[in-house]
Design an enzyme around this catalytic site. Structure first.
Site, PDB file in Angstrom:
ATOM      1  N   LYS A   1       0.942   4.071  -2.799  1.00  0.00           N
ATOM      2  CA  LYS A   1       0.726   5.634  -2.420  1.00  0.00           C
ATOM      3  C   LYS A   1       1.666   6.470  -2.980  1.00  0.00           C
ATOM      4  O   LYS A   1       1.383   7.614  -3.235  1.00  0.00           O
ATOM      5  CB  LYS A   1       0.145   5.419  -1.107  1.00  0.00           C
ATOM      6  CG  LYS A   1      -1.097   4.798  -0.677  1.00  0.00           C
ATOM      7  CD  LYS A   1      -2.292   5.266  -1.840  1.00  0.00           C
ATOM      8  CE  LYS A   1      -3.864   4.918  -1.371  1.00  0.00           C
ATOM      9  NZ  LYS A   1      -4.886   5.516  -2.311  1.00  0.00           N
TER      10      LYS A   1
ATOM     11  N   TYR B   1       0.859  -1.197  -0.140  1.00  0.00           N
ATOM     12  CA  TYR B   1      -0.060  -0.066   0.181  1.00  0.00           C
ATOM     13  C   TYR B   1       0.918   1.023  -0.123  1.00  0.00           C
ATOM     14  O   TYR B   1       0.480   2.317  -0.906  1.00  0.00           O
ATOM     15  CB  TYR B   1      -0.904  -0.212   1.245  1.00  0.00           C
ATOM     16  CG  TYR B   1      -1.923   1.025   1.301  1.00  0.00           C
ATOM     17  CD1 TYR B   1      -3.036   0.966   0.812  1.00  0.00           C
ATOM     18  CD2 TYR B   1      -1.751   2.025   2.292  1.00  0.00           C
ATOM     19  CE1 TYR B   1      -3.770   2.388   0.748  1.00  0.00           C
ATOM     20  CE2 TYR B   1      -2.579   3.234   2.641  1.00  0.00           C
ATOM     21  CZ  TYR B   1      -3.734   3.041   1.935  1.00  0.00           C
ATOM     22  OH  TYR B   1      -4.551   4.372   1.863  1.00  0.00           O
TER      23      TYR B   1
END
Length: 291
Positions: A157, A153
């Site tokens: 991001k 993640y």
């Protein structure tokens, strides 16, 4: 901020942040395409219409090129333009890196990063042709600063910040503004981790005003806006002035010896483009690079 006449696409808008973004954009006058993989897209679109707004549902994954193209084609067929894209869709597959499978790493990157790239690519030529576009990427403090158990993640991001930086440069001549939102909100991702009273303060609706700020006519570009609990901050990737250590055999030792000077943030700045680093380094070496 009046968005009347604007057409917006919000991905992952079946609940949580996406739903809050879509409803606020519609409340301010935008016609909204509500994207989600589930029937929730229809529900949110119906809620917007019931409240006097205009919305259509578009079911499908942001990682599905054909589904995304069909969504943008539908928006253009119905409303003739696409002004705003909010790349909000995402998933989690949290585990420590030691226990994380490469499949879960790839899946999260595919949805967050490739999904945003696919959706942005689908609207890019339309925005260029109309000389107007506002694109919001959804980054995260996990990407900006790291978070245990979220290597996949976090990588995705932070990659969205890089995508924003370059697209903001490339889109400038056509009045396309590209920004990042780093939200903190009580979505399904935080359920069970915080007490109820804190989750109430962190409701998604407290983040969505930041989206309005990033898609307005006089919006900034290449900006990372952090938002949560009705608090708003800006995050920056900065460059210190650093030092020049020369070309001797002891260059590595000089880097270590002068580390405090290299890390001195007194005159740090936010470069406008990648070549700024080379320009600074060459200047310290006594050479000037013409702009």
């Amino acid at each position: 901020m009046d968005l009347s006449g604007r057409v917006a696409i919000v991905t992952g808008a079946g609940g949580g942040l996406g739903r809050a973004h879509a409803k606020l954009l519609a409340k301010r006058g935008a016609k909204v395409v509500v994207n989600d993989m589930s029937d929730a897209a229809d529900t949110v679109a119906q809620e917007i219409v019931a409240e006097g707004g205009q919305a259509i549902a578009a079911r499908g994954s942001v990682s599905d090129v054909d589904a995304v193209q069909a969504m943008t084609d539908k928006a253009l067929a119905d409303w003739g333009r696409i002004d705003i894209l909010v790349n909000n869709a995402g998933i989690l597959r949290d585990k420590s890196f030691a226990k994380m499978s490469l499949e879960d790493f790839r899946l999260v990157v595919d949805v967050h990063l490739m999904g945003a790239a696919i959706c942005t690519k689908a609207v890019w030529e339309t925005m260029r042709a109309q000389n107007y576009g506002r694109v919001v990427m959804t980054t995260s403090s996990a990407g900006l600063y790291g978070n245990f158990g979220q290597a996949n993640y976090s990588a995705a991001k932070m990659a969205l910040v890089g995508l924003m930086n370059t697209l903001a440069i490339e889109g400038a001549k056509n009045n396309i503004k590209v920004n990042c939102l780093a939200p903190t909100a009580a979505t399904q991702m935080l359920e069970g981790l915080l007490p109820a009273e804190q989750l109430q303060v962190l409701r998604p609706e407290a983040v969505s005003p930041g989206v309005l700020a990033l898609v307005r006519d006089d919006a900034p570009t290449k900006t990372i806006l952090a938002a949560g609990a009705s608090g708003f901050e800006l995050a920056y990737v900065t460059l210190t002035q650093g030092v020049h250590v020369g070309f001797g055999d002891d260059a590595a030792e000089q880097v270590v010896a002068q580390w405090d000077k290299i890390a001195d943030r007194t005159h740090e700045h936010v470069p406008h483009e990648a070549f700024a680093q080379a320009r600074l380094e060459m200047a310290k070496a006594g050479l000037k690079i013409e702009s």
